[in-house]
Design a protein around this motif. Sequence first.
Motif, PDB file in Angstrom:
ATOM      1  N   UNK A 123       0.913  -2.433  -7.069  1.00 32.84           N
ATOM      2  CA  UNK A 123      -0.486  -2.831  -6.935  1.00 32.84           C
ATOM      3  C   UNK A 123      -1.247  -1.884  -6.007  1.00 32.84           C
ATOM      4  N   UNK A 124      -0.651  -1.568  -4.864  1.00 30.99           N
ATOM      5  CA  UNK A 124      -1.295  -0.661  -3.911  1.00 30.99           C
ATOM      6  C   UNK A 124      -1.463   0.726  -4.513  1.00 30.99           C
ATOM      7  N   UNK A 125      -0.459   1.187  -5.240  1.00 28.29           N
ATOM      8  CA  UNK A 125      -0.508   2.510  -5.862  1.00 28.29           C
ATOM      9  C   UNK A 125      -1.621   2.592  -6.904  1.00 28.29           C
ATOM     10  N   UNK A 126      -1.726   1.557  -7.716  1.00 27.53           N
ATOM     11  CA  UNK A 126      -2.763   1.551  -8.759  1.00 27.53           C
ATOM     12  C   UNK A 126      -4.154   1.364  -8.169  1.00 27.53           C
ATOM     13  N   UNK A 127      -4.276   0.550  -7.129  1.00 26.90           N
ATOM     14  CA  UNK A 127      -5.567   0.361  -6.478  1.00 26.90           C
ATOM     15  C   UNK A 127      -6.087   1.650  -5.878  1.00 26.90           C
ATOM     16  N   UNK A 128      -5.213   2.379  -5.186  1.00 22.18           N
ATOM     17  CA  UNK A 128      -5.601   3.659  -4.582  1.00 22.18           C
ATOM     18  C   UNK A 128      -5.774   4.751  -5.642  1.00 22.18           C
ATOM     19  N   UNK A 132      -9.594   0.883  -7.360  1.00 17.29           N
ATOM     20  CA  UNK A 132      -9.725  -0.163  -6.364  1.00 17.29           C
ATOM     21  C   UNK A 132      -9.374  -1.558  -6.840  1.00 17.29           C
ATOM     22  N   UNK A 133     -10.223  -2.534  -6.467  1.00 17.91           N
ATOM     23  CA  UNK A 133      -9.938  -3.953  -6.696  1.00 17.91           C
ATOM     24  C   UNK A 133      -9.749  -4.285  -8.170  1.00 17.91           C
ATOM     25  N   UNK A 134     -10.582  -3.715  -9.039  1.00 21.94           N
ATOM     26  CA  UNK A 134     -10.475  -4.010 -10.475  1.00 21.94           C
ATOM     27  C   UNK A 134      -9.122  -3.560 -11.021  1.00 21.94           C
ATOM     28  N   UNK A 135      -8.628  -2.419 -10.544  1.00 22.63           N
ATOM     29  CA  UNK A 135      -7.320  -1.928 -10.983  1.00 22.63           C
ATOM     30  C   UNK A 135      -6.209  -2.830 -10.468  1.00 22.63           C
ATOM     31  N   UNK A 147      -0.093 -13.972  -5.814  1.00 26.55           N
ATOM     32  CA  UNK A 147      -1.478 -13.954  -5.347  1.00 26.55           C
ATOM     33  C   UNK A 147      -1.610 -13.199  -4.033  1.00 26.55           C
ATOM     34  N   UNK A 148      -0.707 -13.459  -3.092  1.00 29.79           N
ATOM     35  CA  UNK A 148      -0.819 -12.824  -1.777  1.00 29.79           C
ATOM     36  C   UNK A 148      -0.643 -11.314  -1.860  1.00 29.79           C
ATOM     37  N   UNK A 149       0.186 -10.839  -2.801  1.00 28.63           N
ATOM     38  CA  UNK A 149       0.356  -9.397  -2.967  1.00 28.63           C
ATOM     39  C   UNK A 149      -0.936  -8.757  -3.474  1.00 28.63           C
ATOM     40  N   UNK A 150      -1.592  -9.435  -4.400  1.00 26.47           N
ATOM     41  CA  UNK A 150      -2.862  -8.924  -4.923  1.00 26.47           C
ATOM     42  C   UNK A 150      -3.906  -8.833  -3.821  1.00 26.47           C
ATOM     43  N   UNK A 151      -3.959  -9.864  -2.987  1.00 30.04           N
ATOM     44  CA  UNK A 151      -4.935  -9.880  -1.896  1.00 30.04           C
ATOM     45  C   UNK A 151      -4.657  -8.773  -0.886  1.00 30.04           C
ATOM     46  N   UNK A 152      -3.386  -8.576  -0.537  1.00 31.99           N
ATOM     47  CA  UNK A 152      -3.022  -7.507   0.397  1.00 31.99           C
ATOM     48  C   UNK A 152      -3.466  -6.157  -0.152  1.00 31.99           C
ATOM     49  N   UNK A 153      -3.181  -5.910  -1.429  1.00 32.53           N
ATOM     50  CA  UNK A 153      -3.539  -4.621  -2.044  1.00 32.53           C
ATOM     51  C   UNK A 153      -5.044  -4.423  -2.078  1.00 32.53           C
ATOM     52  N   UNK A 154      -5.782  -5.456  -2.458  1.00 28.86           N
ATOM     53  CA  UNK A 154      -7.248  -5.354  -2.499  1.00 28.86           C
ATOM     54  C   UNK A 154      -7.811  -5.101  -1.105  1.00 28.86           C
ATOM     55  N   UNK A 190     -12.212   8.957  -3.737  1.00 23.59           N
ATOM     56  CA  UNK A 190     -12.467   7.606  -3.217  1.00 23.59           C
ATOM     57  C   UNK A 190     -12.019   6.549  -4.222  1.00 23.59           C
ATOM     58  N   UNK A 191     -11.705   5.348  -3.717  1.00 22.00           N
ATOM     59  CA  UNK A 191     -11.019   4.355  -4.537  1.00 22.00           C
ATOM     60  C   UNK A 191     -11.957   3.492  -5.384  1.00 22.00           C
ATOM     61  N   UNK A 192     -12.921   2.862  -4.775  1.00 23.60           N
ATOM     62  CA  UNK A 192     -13.816   1.945  -5.483  1.00 23.60           C
ATOM     63  C   UNK A 192     -15.015   2.679  -6.072  1.00 23.60           C
ATOM     64  N   UNK A 193     -15.589   2.140  -7.146  1.00 20.29           N
ATOM     65  CA  UNK A 193     -16.833   2.683  -7.695  1.00 20.29           C
ATOM     66  C   UNK A 193     -17.935   2.616  -6.637  1.00 20.29           C
TER      67      UNK A 193
END
Length: 324
Positions: A123-128, A132-135, A147-154, A190-193
Motif C-alpha cells: 500500500x505504501x509503495x503504491x501510494x508513493x 497517493x490516497x486514491x492509489x 483498514x488500519x493499514x490503509x489509513x497508515x499508508x494514506x 510528488x504523490x498526490x494530484x
Amino acid sequence: MFKEKNFYISFTITFIVSLCAMYLAKLPYLKLFGHLVLALVFGMLLQIILKDNLKTIKKSTAFISNKFLRVGIILLGFKLSVDKLFSEGKITILMAFLIVLFMIILTYLLCKFFKIENDLAILASCGCGICGAAAVMGVSSQIKAKTEDSVVAVAVVAILGTVFTLIEVALKPYLNLTDAGYGTFTGASLHEIAHAVAAGGAGGRLALEASILMKLSRVLMLVVVILALAIFKKNNSKEKAPLPYFILGFIAMSFIGSYVTVLKPLSPYLVDTAYILLGMAMAALGMNVDFKVLRQKGGRVLGACFISSFILMIACYLVVKFLL
C-alpha cells in the motif's frame, strides 16, 4: 443494505464530511492536503468525538469505504484525457511507467528492510509510486488489506507529499529548469494530484499544465498495477482473485470522456461526483481506524517512504535536467 436505517445515517454523515472537505480543500493553506486527506482526517475526528455512537453504523461505513470507492475511481476516469495523453504525453507515459516501477520496487524493499508487513508495504509503495490516497484505496480493495493499514499508508503519503511540495516550491529558484521542465519535475516526483497542482502552480501556467499531464500519466499506471496484482494473486493463491472491474470501468470512462463529444461538457461535474464519492469512502475509512495500530506502524512506514521519496525527487530532477 440500502433499506437499513444505519446506511442512510452513514451516507448522510460521510456525504456532509466529503462536501466540507471538498470546499475546505480550496482554501490556500489546505490545498496542500487535498480533499481526500481532509475527508480522512475529519472521519478520524468524528470517531474520537462520537466514539461508541459509531459502532452501530460500522457495517454500513465499511460498505461505503469499499463500494463508493470503486464507483468513485470509475468516474475519476473522466479526469484522464486520453487524447491529450496520446498526443502530448508520449514521453510522460513512458517516464510515468519507469517512475512507478522504480518507486514501487524501491519503497517496497525499504519497507521490508524496516520490517513492515507485506500488505502495508504494498500500500505504501503504491501510494508513493502512483497517485497517493486514491492509489492506496484502489490497491487496498484489490488485496483486501486491513483498514488500519490503509489509513497508515494514506497518512504517510499525505504527510510526505506535503513536505516535499514545500521543499520543491522552495527549491524552484535554484533548480535552473524551464517552466515546463519544472512542471514535469513536480508531476513526476510528488504523490498526490493536489500536491502536483500546488507545486506546479507555483511555476506559472506552463508549469501547471506540464505538472498535471505528468501526474495524470502516473494515475494511468494505477490501471497497470491493479491488473498486475490481480494476475499475480490469481497465479499465487488458491483463493480466486477478484477481477478489478472498477479499473476496467476507469479505462472505459477515460475513453468515453475523451472521445464522446456530447459528454465532454459533463466531465467536470462527473469528476466532482467522483471526488465526492471518494471523499465519502475516505471519511468512512477514518471512522473505522484503529489509532493504536496507527501509532505502532506509522513511524517505520514514514521512515521508509521518506527515504524513497527523497531518492525519487533527486532522480526526477536529474532526468528532467539532463535527459529531457
